[in-house]
Design a protein around this motif. Structure first.
Motif, PDB file in Angstrom:
ATOM      1  N   GLU A 221      78.448  71.977  98.030  1.00 26.55           N
ATOM      2  CA  GLU A 221      79.285  71.411  96.834  1.00 26.55           C
ATOM      3  C   GLU A 221      78.626  72.374  95.559  1.00 26.55           C
ATOM      4  O   GLU A 221      77.286  72.793  96.031  1.00 26.55           O
ATOM      5  N   GLY A 222      79.181  71.793  94.072  1.00 23.49           N
ATOM      6  CA  GLY A 222      78.055  72.830  92.811  1.00 23.49           C
ATOM      7  C   GLY A 222      77.076  71.978  91.972  1.00 23.49           C
ATOM      8  O   GLY A 222      75.960  72.752  92.284  1.00 23.49           O
ATOM      9  N   GLU A 223      76.761  70.826  93.239  1.00 27.48           N
ATOM     10  CA  GLU A 223      75.679  70.120  92.891  1.00 27.48           C
ATOM     11  C   GLU A 223      74.637  70.805  93.778  1.00 27.48           C
ATOM     12  O   GLU A 223      73.014  70.388  93.395  1.00 27.48           O
ATOM     13  N   TRP A 224      74.961  70.757  95.354  1.00 26.22           N
ATOM     14  CA  TRP A 224      74.034  71.491  96.307  1.00 26.22           C
ATOM     15  C   TRP A 224      73.635  72.678  95.910  1.00 26.22           C
ATOM     16  O   TRP A 224      72.285  73.091  95.715  1.00 26.22           O
TER      17      TRP A 224
ATOM     18  N   GLU B 289      75.270  64.697 102.763  1.00 24.15           N
ATOM     19  CA  GLU B 289      75.237  64.116 101.619  1.00 24.15           C
ATOM     20  C   GLU B 289      74.243  63.336 102.516  1.00 24.15           C
ATOM     21  O   GLU B 289      73.332  62.250 101.545  1.00 24.15           O
TER      22      GLU B 289
ATOM     23  N   ARG C 171      73.390  74.132  92.524  1.00 27.51           N
ATOM     24  CA  ARG C 171      72.392  73.966  90.935  1.00 27.51           C
ATOM     25  C   ARG C 171      71.008  73.831  91.837  1.00 27.51           C
ATOM     26  O   ARG C 171      70.510  74.138  90.445  1.00 27.51           O
ATOM     27  N   ASN C 172      71.273  72.268  92.760  1.00 23.87           N
ATOM     28  CA  ASN C 172      69.622  71.477  92.761  1.00 23.87           C
ATOM     29  C   ASN C 172      68.589  72.361  93.982  1.00 23.87           C
ATOM     30  O   ASN C 172      68.514  71.540  95.367  1.00 23.87           O
ATOM     31  N   SER C 173      69.313  73.439  93.957  1.00 27.58           N
ATOM     32  CA  SER C 173      67.953  74.342  95.883  1.00 27.58           C
ATOM     33  C   SER C 173      68.321  75.832  95.499  1.00 27.58           C
ATOM     34  O   SER C 173      69.211  76.873  93.679  1.00 27.58           O
TER      35      SER C 173
ATOM     36  N   GLN D 105      68.870  64.905  98.530  1.00 27.81           N
ATOM     37  CA  GLN D 105      67.279  64.978  98.306  1.00 27.81           C
ATOM     38  C   GLN D 105      65.997  64.846  98.809  1.00 27.81           C
ATOM     39  O   GLN D 105      65.170  64.999  98.855  1.00 27.81           O
TER      40      GLN D 105
ATOM     41  N   GLU E 295      62.513  75.089  95.940  1.00 27.54           N
ATOM     42  CA  GLU E 295      62.794  73.595  95.466  1.00 27.54           C
ATOM     43  C   GLU E 295      62.621  73.084  96.720  1.00 27.54           C
ATOM     44  O   GLU E 295      62.182  73.914  97.676  1.00 27.54           O
TER      45      GLU E 295
END
Length: 348
Positions: A332-335, A313, A337-339, A317, A5
């Motif tokens: 945070e959740g987004e971080w 922020e 999930r995408n890591s 990405q 990733e």
């Protein structure tokens, strides 16, 4: 370890090797460590050698061999490089650790070291200039200790020779440091505005260790530094310390025209460091058209929640990022999930 990733979060308690992982990438990309310049400090106590290796895009292999005795060796695709600086270029990085939070309020040497790292990223040959100046400085100090053994005429000839060499190298270092600050300032100032909700104007002032002419000219600066070295000889003879040159440089950061080192709050000082690191990241991308790797070593724990969020922020990405932390709660959740996640423990 293979990165799958754009972002890697390394989780583990203090002392399990998170910083070592990020430091190895820093060494391969810049030949420098923010922690130490001594090979002995970068090798396990019971070992004589450490080897770092990485496969990057285009199937290039970069390797660096650190020896307790015998210095370093750099390899590209398993071929020994005649010059270590030729390892720099295929992979670049910008590091941010808890130690960087001392950049504003710490000693001038921290700011010089930070400045040199940026210049070296953009001009790898700069490391040769720094190395030449360091050798001249050591030799000059040794010369003063031995002068009593020389005749007065021989002393002046030796000192004149050193002055000429030091003035030339000093000029070239001063020019590069000032130029990089001029390029960095508008980018860092823009980030400071963003991170402070347009409440803070950042200014950066170069404070050279030599008196420089207003006009940037290698000849004028070199001749001026030679005169200054000559004028300081009587004092230098007593102290043995050279008081003219880039080893006495400093950088001043101001917020709304107030010296941030003396009067800035802890929050303002940390925001300046964030702005400088993000500006460094952006500048390298502007020059080379490719983002460097961002290395965030346990810095979230040192920032309040608002600045943690602003930093994450800002990174988003857009950049390949390796970040170490003791727990996932800061993300945070987004971080998450995408890591890619890696957990280290004392048995890893």
């Amino acid at each position: 370890m293979e990165l799958t990733e754009n972002r890697l979060i390394v989780i583990g308690q203090n002392g399990v090797g998170k910083s070592n992982l990020l430091e190895s990438i820093e060494l391969l990309s810049s030949l420098r460590s923010h922690r130490s310049n001594r090979n002995q400090d970068l090798i396990y106590w019971d070992q004589d050698q450490a080897c770092l290796s990485a496969m990057i895009e285009d199937d290039q292999k970069l390797s660096l061999e650190l020896n307790r005795k015998g210095g370093r060796k750099a390899y590209k695709n398993d071929k020994l490089l005649n010059r270590q600086i030729d390892l720099i270029g295929p992979m670049r990085s910008v590091g941010f650790s808890a130690l960087d939070l001392e950049l504003i309020r710490g000693e001038p040497s921290l700011r010089r070291h930070w400045l040199d790292r940026i210049v070296q990223q953009l001009e790898p040959i700069y490391s040769d200039l720094i190395g030449r100046f360091s050798r001249l400085l050591r030799q000059r100090s040794q010369l003063w200790r031995n002068l009593s053994l020389e005749s007065s005429k021989d002393q002046n000839i030796l000192l004149d020779s050193f002055d000429m060499q030091m003035a030339l190298v000093s000029t070239r270092i001063h020019r590069r440091r000032r130029r990089i600050l001029d390029r960095l300032l508008p980018i860092a100032s823009s980030w400071q505005q963003h991170l402070s909700n347009s409440q803070e104007n950042l200014d950066i002032t170069y404070l050279p260790g030599s008196k420089l002419e207003a006009e940037e000219s290698e000849r004028l600066w070199r001749e001026s530094i030679e005169r200054q070295l000559l004028e300081m000889r009587s004092e230098e003879e007593i102290t043995g310390n050279c008081r003219v040159g880039p080893h006495r440089d400093d950088v001043q950061f101001s917020i709304n025209d107030v010296d941030a080192r003396r009067f800035g709050s802890a929050g303002q000082q940390r925001t300046i460091v964030l702005s400088l690191k993000l500006a460094e990241l952006e500048l390298i991308k502007m020059v080379y058209g490719k983002s460097p790797i961002l290395l965030l070593d346990d810095v979230l724990a040192e920032l309040d929640p608002k600045r943690q969020l602003l930093l994450l922020e800002a990174v988003g990405q857009k950049h390949q990022c390796l970040i170490s932390a003791t727990h996932l709660e800061s993300f945070e959740g987004e971080w998450v999930r995408n890591s890619q996640l890696m957990e280290l423990d004392s048995f890893s």
